[in-house]
Motif scaffolding. Structure first.
Motif, PDB file in Angstrom:
ATOM      1  N   GLU A  72      -0.880  22.830 -24.074  1.00  0.00           N
ATOM      2  CA  GLU A  72      -0.899  23.969 -23.155  1.00  0.00           C
ATOM      3  C   GLU A  72      -1.934  25.019 -23.557  1.00  0.00           C
ATOM      4  OE1 GLU A  72       2.832  26.265 -22.447  1.00  0.00           O
ATOM      5  OE2 GLU A  72       1.323  27.478 -21.389  1.00  0.00           O
ATOM      6  N   ASN A 107      -4.871  26.991 -21.555  1.00  0.00           N
ATOM      7  CA  ASN A 107      -4.482  28.343 -21.119  1.00  0.00           C
ATOM      8  C   ASN A 107      -4.774  29.487 -22.078  1.00  0.00           C
ATOM      9  OD1 ASN A 107      -3.197  27.640 -18.561  1.00  0.00           O
ATOM     10  ND2 ASN A 107      -1.738  26.524 -19.859  1.00  0.00           N
ATOM     11  N   THR A 117     -11.024  29.716 -21.809  1.00  0.00           N
ATOM     12  CA  THR A 117     -10.191  28.827 -22.628  1.00  0.00           C
ATOM     13  C   THR A 117     -11.111  27.824 -23.327  1.00  0.00           C
ATOM     14  OG1 THR A 117      -9.978  27.182 -20.872  1.00  0.00           O
ATOM     15  CG2 THR A 117      -8.340  28.972 -20.891  1.00  0.00           C
ATOM     16  N   ASN A 120      -5.182  18.923 -16.437  1.00  0.00           N
ATOM     17  CA  ASN A 120      -4.522  19.567 -17.587  1.00  0.00           C
ATOM     18  C   ASN A 120      -4.036  18.577 -18.645  1.00  0.00           C
ATOM     19  OD1 ASN A 120      -4.966  22.212 -16.788  1.00  0.00           O
ATOM     20  ND2 ASN A 120      -3.085  22.310 -15.583  1.00  0.00           N
TER      21      ASN A 120
END
Lengths: 163, 163
Positions: free
Chosen positions: A39, A43, A51, A86
């Motif tokens: 994550e 993020n 990022t 992601n």
């Protein structure tokens, strides 16, 4: 033979050593990507910066396409986004694909090209060597930033000197 | 002459271009030091990392002494602390002194030395080129970290691509 030998001996760095040097850095960047929690990779940032995922997409957009352009003379588009859903695994897969492409196209670069002028991605004027050094330096720069992200997350980054 | 010309044309990078490349990076690092508020330079850090002042002292300990060792063959001691009295002006003065020393000693390095083996600071094995590349890469790495410190402090760092 005399002249070939002396050429090699008097090189600051040979094309082959420069490739190995860069791929060593790329291996370290790969381990830096691996060190991030899934994550946080997509993020986490500090001070309004991008990022690390965004920075890595920039690196992917530059490296293999840049070397392909140098090797083939075909101007490449600079694309700094990829479809990653992601998933770090997807980014790492693209990273490894780029590693192979860099090796393939590097073998097609002629020794006399490094001092020649180029407008890389149709935009940035320099020599072939200065373009490649920019690719490498830019990767080191952003990876250094990722080290701060990792430290702020309480994670120890990989050793900088291990390639 | 034929052989000298072809040697130059087939260099990936000449010794003179490598010096200019590095001094360009060192100019950018100098502007990064200048961008820090005096106190933050000596006190600010993220995630338990070193201050940028501590990193810059490492860079000062490596750069000029490293090139002096390569040029003269005299093993230098790796000293990563300097007496700065918490004054950026003192650090910048040492930075500029190092700039001159690097230029002076660089001119004494023979072209055939870059491929030779060396144990720099009597400790780190590599070639002359790999040692110099380490000096440069390490500087880029730490300066990238300083960019995050600056952003976290709300300060815009100098442009990475301006040398």
């Amino acid at each position: 033979m005399e002249s070939t030998t002396s050429t090699l001996l008097e090189q600051v760095i040979t094309p082959s050593d420069l490739l190995t040097h860069w791929q060593g850095h790329r291996g370290l960047t790969r381990r830096t990507i691996e060190a991030f929690p899934e994550e946080a990779f997509f993020n986490y940032s500090i001070g309004g910066m991008r990022t690390f995922a965004d920075m890595v997409m920039e690196l992917l957009g530059i490296a293999a396409p840049g070397i392909k352009e140098i090797a083939t003379g075909e101007i490449q588009e600079l694309i700094e986004k990829v479809d990653h859903g992601n998933k770090k695994a997807k980014i790492l897969e693209l990273w490894d694909k780029a590693t192979d492409e860099i090796n393939t196209y590097w073998a097609q670069i002629k020794p006399e090209q490094f001092q020649q002028n180029i407008k890389i991605f149709g935009q940035f004027e320099g020599t072939v060597w200065s373009s490649i050094f920019y690719f490498i330096d830019n990767e080191i720069h952003h990876r250094g930033q990722a080290y701060v992200y990792l430290r702020a997350l309480g994670i120890e980054p990989p050793y900088f000197y291990e390639r």
